[in-house]
Scaffold this active site. Structure first.
Site, short mmCIF file in Angstrom:
data_model
loop_
_atom_site.label_atom_id
_atom_site.label_comp_id
_atom_site.label_asym_id
_atom_site.label_seq_id
_atom_site.Cartn_x
_atom_site.Cartn_y
_atom_site.Cartn_z
N LYS A 87 8.30 7.21 13.52
CA LYS A 87 7.56 6.71 12.34
C LYS A 87 8.36 5.32 11.95
O LYS A 87 9.59 5.54 11.46
CB LYS A 87 7.61 7.68 11.01
C1 E4P Z 1 4.02 11.39 5.56
O1 E4P Z 1 3.86 10.79 6.63
C2 E4P Z 1 4.66 10.64 4.40
O2 E4P Z 1 5.76 10.11 4.79
C3 E4P Z 1 4.47 11.36 3.16
O3 E4P Z 1 3.25 12.24 3.18
C4 E4P Z 1 4.55 10.71 2.01
O4 E4P Z 1 4.32 11.53 0.74
P1 E4P Z 1 4.73 11.15 -0.69
O5 E4P Z 1 3.98 10.08 -1.10
O6 E4P Z 1 4.67 12.54 -1.38
O7 E4P Z 1 6.33 10.80 -0.47
#
Ligand code: E4P
Length: 226
Positions: A87
């Protein structure tokens, strides 16, 4: 349209697997923080063992600059192998790193996507998955459905194999809306996942059917006992 779990907690993954097959698990440094100072790669391998070889694991880099991101991506790929996607935020440095990693054949999940333009750039950089931040978009008055719909349209028109993983969910409505506007996957936090299954009206319906059956057949008699 499939579900992933947005967690690094092994118990949550085990529990969720009882209710549905998971297409993958997504993590980020904030999610990892909740697990404490666990051995990083061992923990990721434990997640992979739970979800199986066909599911994808999405592991986020920490570095902000291209060189560090590339180094981290190579290490993640070396340690965790196929079906693990790195990622990388769609920032200027992140995009530079994606260009390099594409040539190395390392799978990328573009992340921190708030705008259609970021989505287009990630598709052009060869990302295989793209985490679009639904609730965070709403927080800053961005129309998340429009953004996801526009990015999906761009993916379809360009013939890219990139798939949208809608993310950053605080409620069930955001998940169903993401699928409705074209997301291929939603990655859901365990508490939101359980909230969707723990509704008093579902329990009441089940109880009412049970009462009607009991009224005819008596308590503790099931169809299997007939
Ligand atoms: C997933 O890929 C993201 O990093 C995650 O859903 C972010 O979530 P948040 O906005 O609750 O931190």
């Amino acid at each position: 349209m499939q579900l992933m779990l947005d967690t690094a907690n092994l118990k949550e993954i085990e529990q969720a697997l009882q209710y549905c097959q998971l297409a993958g698990v997504t993590t980020n440094p904030s999610i990892m923080k909740k697990e404490g100072n666990v051995p990083f790669f061992e923990h990721m391998r434990a997640i992979k063992a739970l979800i199986g070889e066909d599911a994808t694991l999405h592991v986020q880099v920490i570095g902000n600059d291209c060189d560090t991101i590339v180094k981290e991506a190579k290490r993640i790929h070396k340690e965790l192998g196929d079906n693990t996607f790195v990622k990388i935020p769609v920032s200027k440095e992140g995009l530079k790193a994606m260009q390099i990693l594409r040539k190395e054949g390392i799978g990328v999940t573009a992340t921190s996507v708030y705008t259609t333009f970021q989505g287009i750039m990630a598709v052009l950089a060869g990302a295989r998955y793209m985490a679009c931040y639904y609730n965070r978009m709403l927080d800053v008055n961005i129309d998340a459905q429009q953004v996801i719909g526009e990015i999906q349209h761009f993916i379809d028109e360009s013939g890219s194999d990139c798939q949208i993983v809608a993310a950053s969910f605080k409620n069930i409505q955001e998940i169903t809306s993401s699928f409705a506007c074209g997301a291929s996957f939603c990655t859901v936090p365990y508490d939101v996942f359980m909230k969707g299954l723990s509704m008093p009206c579902i329990d009441k319906a089940v109880e009412d059917f049970k009462k009607d059956w009991n009224a005819v057949h008596g308590e503790n008699v099931t169809i299997a006992d007939l």
